[in-house]
Scaffold this motif. Sequence first.
Motif, PDB file in Angstrom:
ATOM      1  N   LYS A 195      -0.048   6.879  -3.349  1.00 35.54           N
ATOM      2  CA  LYS A 195       0.749   7.998  -3.082  1.00 35.54           C
ATOM      3  C   LYS A 195       0.627   8.663  -1.610  1.00 35.54           C
ATOM      4  O   LYS A 195       0.268   9.415  -1.378  1.00 35.54           O
ATOM      5  N   ALA A 196       0.714   7.556  -0.895  1.00 31.88           N
ATOM      6  CA  ALA A 196       0.746   7.747   0.691  1.00 31.88           C
ATOM      7  C   ALA A 196       1.654   9.047   1.136  1.00 31.88           C
ATOM      8  O   ALA A 196       1.179   9.644   1.968  1.00 31.88           O
ATOM      9  N   GLU A 240      -8.246  -2.766   9.932  1.00 31.40           N
ATOM     10  CA  GLU A 240      -7.615  -3.967   9.514  1.00 31.40           C
ATOM     11  C   GLU A 240      -8.706  -4.486   8.449  1.00 31.40           C
ATOM     12  O   GLU A 240      -8.178  -5.187   7.560  1.00 31.40           O
ATOM     13  N   TRP A 241      -9.985  -4.185   8.512  1.00 33.99           N
ATOM     14  CA  TRP A 241     -10.901  -4.682   7.501  1.00 33.99           C
ATOM     15  C   TRP A 241     -10.642  -4.081   6.247  1.00 33.99           C
ATOM     16  O   TRP A 241     -11.194  -4.503   5.251  1.00 33.99           O
ATOM     17  N   ASN A 242      -9.706  -2.962   5.919  1.00 32.06           N
ATOM     18  CA  ASN A 242      -9.357  -2.779   4.748  1.00 32.06           C
ATOM     19  C   ASN A 242      -8.373  -3.449   3.948  1.00 32.06           C
ATOM     20  O   ASN A 242      -8.058  -3.364   3.002  1.00 32.06           O
ATOM     21  N   ARG A 243      -7.970  -4.536   4.814  1.00 32.01           N
ATOM     22  CA  ARG A 243      -7.096  -5.472   4.122  1.00 32.01           C
ATOM     23  C   ARG A 243      -7.449  -6.265   2.881  1.00 32.01           C
ATOM     24  O   ARG A 243      -6.559  -6.166   1.808  1.00 32.01           O
ATOM     25  N   HIS A 291       0.703  -1.299  -0.099  1.00 27.07           N
ATOM     26  CA  HIS A 291      -0.121  -0.133  -0.039  1.00 27.07           C
ATOM     27  C   HIS A 291       0.865   1.371  -0.050  1.00 27.07           C
ATOM     28  O   HIS A 291       0.485   2.269  -0.806  1.00 27.07           O
ATOM     29  N   ARG A 340      -9.123  -4.933   0.319  1.00 22.02           N
ATOM     30  CA  ARG A 340      -8.648  -4.022  -0.529  1.00 22.02           C
ATOM     31  C   ARG A 340      -7.424  -3.760  -0.709  1.00 22.02           C
ATOM     32  O   ARG A 340      -6.729  -3.514  -1.884  1.00 22.02           O
ATOM     33  N   CYS A 341      -6.527  -3.744   0.281  1.00 25.50           N
ATOM     34  CA  CYS A 341      -5.181  -3.630   0.180  1.00 25.50           C
ATOM     35  C   CYS A 341      -4.646  -4.452  -0.899  1.00 25.50           C
ATOM     36  O   CYS A 341      -3.750  -4.140  -1.730  1.00 25.50           O
ATOM     37  N   ARG A 401      -5.370  -3.729  -4.338  1.00 23.10           N
ATOM     38  CA  ARG A 401      -4.267  -2.902  -4.835  1.00 23.10           C
ATOM     39  C   ARG A 401      -3.155  -3.265  -5.264  1.00 23.10           C
ATOM     40  O   ARG A 401      -2.501  -2.889  -6.373  1.00 23.10           O
TER      41      ARG A 401
END
Lengths: 249, 1093
Positions: free
Chosen positions: A80-81, A107-110, A75, A112-113, A116
Motif C-alpha cells: 500500500k505504498a 537495495e539490500w531490501n531486494r 513492491h 525481501r521485495c 513479497r
Amino acid sequence: MSWSDQFLRTRSTGQDFASTHWSVVLLAGQEHSPQSAAALEKLCQAYWYPLYSFTRRQGYGPHEAADLTQDFFSHLLATKALASVNREKGRFRSFLLASLKNLLANEWNRARCQKRGGGVPLLSLDEEAAESRYQLEPVDELTPDRIFERHWAETILSRALDRLRQECDGAEKTRRFDEVKMFLLGEKGNHSLAGAAARLNLSLAAVKGLVHRLRRRFRELIQDEIAQTVARPEEIDQEIRDLFAAFGG
Amino acid sequence: MSSPNLCPVCGGALAASAPEGLCPKCLWASLLSPEAEDAADEPALSTGASAAPAAPEDSLGALGDYELLGEIARGGMGVVYRARQISLQRVVALKMIRTVRLPGEADMKRFRAEAEAVAGLEHPNIVPIYEVGEGDVRPYFTMKLVPGGSLADRLAHKSRCDACRNSPTARSDGGCADAQRTAGFIAKVARAVHHAHQRGILHRDLKPSNILLDERDEPLVTDFGLAKDLEADRELTLTGAVLGTPAYIAPEQAAGSKGLTTAADVYSLGAILYEMLTGQPPFRADTPLETLRQVMEQEPLSPSSIHGQADRDLETVCLKCLQKDPARRYGSAEALAEDLERWLRREPIQARRTSAWEKGLMWARRHKALTAFLLLALIAPVVIIAVLLVTDQKVRQERSAALESERKANLAARRAKAATKDALEAKERTHRTLYAADMLLADQALDQGNLALARTLVEAYRPTEAELSPDLIGFEWRYLWKQCQGAYLHALEGQSNAINCLGFSPDGKRLASADADGTIRVWDVDKRTVQASWSGLSGSLRRLRYSPDGNTLVVGSEEGTVDVLNVEEKQYLWTFRGHTPVRFLFTGNEIAVYDNPLPKTAMSNVKVFDWMRARETRSWPGLGDLEDVSPDGKVLVLSRAHPPVVELRNAGTGERLAILTNVPCNFLALSPDGQTIAVCGYQARELQLVKVHDQTSRVALQGHTGSINGLAFSPDSRLLVTASTDQSMRIWDVAQGREKARLLGHVDAVMDVGFSPDGRVIATAGKDRRVLFWPADYEPPRSVIISNVWPPLVLSPNGRILAARSGEGDKKNIALCDLHTRRRLELPESSDLIPEFFSADNGILFARGPVRSETLVPITRWDLAVPVLQAETTMLRLDSTNQVYGGTASPDGRYYAVNQVGVTTITLWNPLTGKVERQLEDHSVAWGLGSTLGFSPDGQKVVSLMWPNYLRLSSRSGFNNVTLTNVSRGIINHLVFSPDGTTIALASPDHTIRIWDASTFREVGVLSGHQQSVYCLAFSPDGRTLASCGGGGELKLWCWPARREVVALQDEGGPELHYVAFTSDGSTLLAGTWDGCVRVWRAPSLAEIDRQR
C-alpha cells in the motif's frame, strides 16, 4: 472553473480530469480499489523504461536493473505504498523517481521485495529490448536524473505519436501522416511545404491546413498524456516546461 | 532528404529509438514555441485545408474582419500587426495581447471595460482605438496606423548621430530635437496624458516607444492602460519583474504599489524629457532589477552634469517630475504642460530648485537607520548635559520637575539604545554579508592559484579579542586558512628584492640566488643562512648556474652579458658581452653562449668558450637560439622560429643529429635522459612534451593560468616542474603526461625553479622576495580515506567510528571503521542488517533487521565497550504490515522511529527496551532519498515531511503543519535541525535549500546555488556552517549566520555524493560517494591556527 479545466473538457479528448490515471490512484488512497490498481499498473507499464535506464545509469548491470525495476513495481503494486500520498497531490514522475531512489538506497531490501512479490513478474518488461535500446543510447555525460527525465519525455512523445498515427487510419491518411510528420518539428528545416504538397498532390493551402491540424492534435495528445500523470490540470504546462529542461533546453 | 541520423532542424544526432524518427528535443521545443501556439490560434488555418480560401501568399491569415499583412513590432506583452480591415478597406494596426495563460472570463470582462474607456478618448495627440475584439482565445484591438515610427526610434537614431559626430545634420532632424522643440513636444504629450487622466485613465507605461510620430512629427500617445493587468501576469510570472519599463517608471510603481495615481505618469513624462535633454534615461543599469533599485533609491544626476548645455530651467522642470515623493511632483500633467509652455514663452517657471537642506532631508528619509545613528551621536551629549544641569541646580526646589526630566532622560536613553541597537544590527548584518562574500572570493582565488588575494581575504577575519562577531568564523574559515598556508617545507626570507633566478651547487649543499637589484647570494641549504654575497652586477639577471666543479658561478642578464665569478672568493673571472638576449650553458669544460646581434632578423650565433681561460674555441654563425645542453655536454638543443623547429646538434662538431618540426618554442628543457623535450610555446601558458625519437608523440600540459617563467626536469627525468606568473608551481608526471600536483606558497609570480642534484627537493624563486623549498615527492592530501562502504553511513556521536555496509555484491556485512586509525572491523552475521544509529555515549550500535512475521522488526545492538562483540536483539511490534524503509533516532538515542510506507502514525520506541514511548497521530513520513524525519536537538520536537510536500512539526504543545507550496518539483530529500534548534533546513529537489523557522513554522529563507537536486545536509557542531551535497557531485559550504554560500568543495562533475556529516569536534567534514568511498576535508582548530601565528 479555470480556463485550463475548460480547455481540457472542450478541446482535449473530452475526458474529465478526475478520471485520469494518476488522479484515480491519488483519489483511491488507502482504499486500494481494483480501478486504482489497474490505473497504476497502466502507468507503470507505460513508464518503466525511464526507470530502467535510471537504474542502469546508476551502475547496475542489465539483469540487475531489470530485476530491480520489476521488484520496484511489484513492491509498488503489491503494497500500500500509495496510501501515504492521499492527502496532497504530487506528480507521478516525481513520486516514481523518489520511490526508486529510495529503493536503490536500500537495495539490500531486494531479497525481501522479491519475497513479497512472490518472484512473479507483474509487468511484462521486455528486458532484451530494453537493454538493446539502452546500448544504442549515446554515451554522454548525463546524470541519472537527467536520463530519467529525458526518457520520461520521450515516452510521452512516443505515446502521443503512436496515438496520432493510429488516428490516421487508412492508407491515404497514413501516407499523408508520413509525409507531413516532419513539420511537427516546425518549418525551420530543409523540408518545404511546397515539396510535400507536390508529393501528396495537394494545394499548398491544403497542406498548410493539414500540418496545422496535425500540430494541434499532437499538442492535445501530449497534454492528454501528461494529464494522466499529474494531479491537477494547471500542472500540465509546468510539466511541459520542466521536461524540456531534460533536453538541456 | 538529409542524413537519416541527423535532425534537420537542430542538426543533432538522432538516436535509433527516436519516436517516428523525429528529434525528441525539437518535438518538445515545438510544444513550447510561441509559433506553435500562434499557429494553433490562427482561424484562417484552423478552418481546415479544404475550406481554406486561396489567400495571397504574403497574408499571415485573418482575424475576424481583419487580414494580417505583416508584423510591425513584437514586445514582451504583445505583437502588433499591420492589418487590413476588410469591410472598410483601410489599413490599421492590430495589437494582439500575449499572455502566459489564456485569460479567463473575468480578465476578458475587465479588458473589455478598460478598452471601451480608452476607445472613448478623443485627442489629436492620442492614437485612436478603432475596435476591440477577441480572437479565438486572445483579446486584440485595432488602432490607427501611425507611419512615422516612435520617439524611441528617433532617440536611438540621435544617439547614433551623436556617436558618429554628425551633429549639424542631426540637429535639423526631427528626432534630435533642440530644447525648444523638446519642451513643445513634451508639453503636447503632457496635455494628451492629462486628457486621459481627466477621464480616469492612467497610462502606466509611458516611454519613448509608446509615443509615435506622424508625418509632421506630431506626437501621438499610444498603449493607454490597456490590458495591463493581463500583461502584469506575464511580466511577473516570467521575469519576476515589475510591470512597466524599469527606466521610465515611478519609484512607487517600482515598489509594486497598487494605488497608482496620475503622479506616476507625470514621473514617466519627466523621465522622457530627461532622456530627450541628455540622451539617456535618468536610471539605466545592467539589469532591470538593478535599474529598479536605482529608481527607488538614487537621485538622478542633473541633466546639466551630463549635457553641459542643458537649460537650467528645463532641468528644474524635469527634476520636479522625477521627485521620489509623488506629492512633490507637478500636481497634474497639465501643470507640467503649463510650466513648459511658460518656458517656451520665456516667462518664469513655477517649479523651483531643490535646496541643499531638502536634499539632506530626502537622503535622511531614505537612510533612516544611519540618520538615527548620526542624530544620536549629536544629541546624546546634549541630553546628558541637560540631565546634569537639572539634577544639580533644581532638584531640591522642584523635585517633580526633576523626576519629569529623569523620565525624559530615560526615554531618550531608551530611544538612543534602540537606535544604537538598530545601527549595530545593521553593521553586524553588513559584516556577515561581507564575510561570506570574502570567503567565496578567497575560495575562488585559491582555485585560480591567487594565494596572495586569498590570504589577504582570509587573514582579514582572523579572530582577535576586540574583533566583531567572533561567532561568525566557522569551518570554512579554518579550512580556507589551511589552504592558504602553502605546502612548502621552508623558506629563505629576508631579501629586499624580487628574486629572479636560482641554482643549486653540484653537491646540493649551496644554493645561489640572484635578485632584481643585481645582488647574488650564496645560501647554506641546511642552515638556511647566507654564506656570501656579491652585489652591484649591472643588468637584470635572468639565469644563474654553478660550473660543474662547483667553484664558479655564471650569471646571464637580460641585457646580454654573461659574468663568470667566484662569489665565495670574491673573484671576478671574465665577462662576455653579447647582445640582447643572451643565454649560456655548460658543455663539459666549456661554456656555450648564443647571441643575436640583429634580433628578429637574423639567426643567432653560437659560440663556445673555454671558460677557465676566457678563450673562444669555436663558433657557428646563424645556427639558431641555444636552448639546452645534454647533461654530458655532448648535445646542443637549438630552436628557430621560421619555420618553428627544434634541432639537436653535436656540441663538438655542430653536426645535426635530429630535427623536430613544427615546434613553436619560447624556451625549452631537455630531460636528463635525453628522451623528452619540454617546450614552452609562443603563447606563454602552452607547454608541450615532445619525444625526441618519436615526433608524433606530443602531449600538451595545460593548467597554468599565467605565463610560464621557468621549467626543470628532475635528475631521473620522471618529473617536470614549472614556475608561473599565476603564483603556482606545478609538478607534472612526464610518463603519464599529466599534472601531479599544483603547489601554492608564493604570493606573487614564481620566477624560476630548480631541482636539487639528488632530486629530492625543489627550490623556487619568487617575486615575493622568497626562495621556497618543496618536497619533490609531494602528493596532494588524499581526500578518499575509506573505500568499500555503502549506504547508509552512520557516524558515531564522537565522530570517531563510521558504521556502514561493506563487502562484495549482495553479501555485505556491517563494518565499523575507525576514522583515526583507519582500522576496520566487520560484524559477523550482519549481512541482513542495516546500521541505524549509535547511542549518545558512542557505546552501542543499533541496526535494523528484516521484518519478521510481517509485524515484528528486530533491532540488533552491539555493545562496543566489551572486548567480544555479541549481538542482542529486541523486537519492535508494528501495527501495520506495510514495508519499513528506514529509521531515525533522536540525538540522545532515547527515541527511535521507523519510517513505514502508508502509515499515518509515527511511533517512538525506546530502542533498548522496545517499549512504545510516544505515538504521534496523523503524522507520517514521505519517501525521500535521505531521512525526512528529524528530531530537534533537545529531542522535544519531531518534524516530518509527508507526501508530497507537507511539513508537520510535533512538539509537546501540539503540532503544526504547513504545506510547502513553494516546492514545485518533487519532494524534499532530507531535513535537518540547526544545532540551536531554532531552524530547519530542507534539501529540495528544486536545487535549493529551504529554511524554516522552527517556532513560527514559516519559511524564512531559500539558499540557491546548487545546479541540481540537493540530497543531504549537515550542520557543523557550532552551527555556523551548513554543508550540502547535491546532484552532479556538488558539495558546498554555506555561512549559516549570513545564509550565503562560501566554499565549493566539489563542483559539478565531481563524484556523486549521497551523504555529508561533520565530526563532533568540527575538524572534519565527511562525504559518502555513490561508488562506496568516504572523502574528507579537514580544518585545523582555532587554537592550532593561533599556535602557528
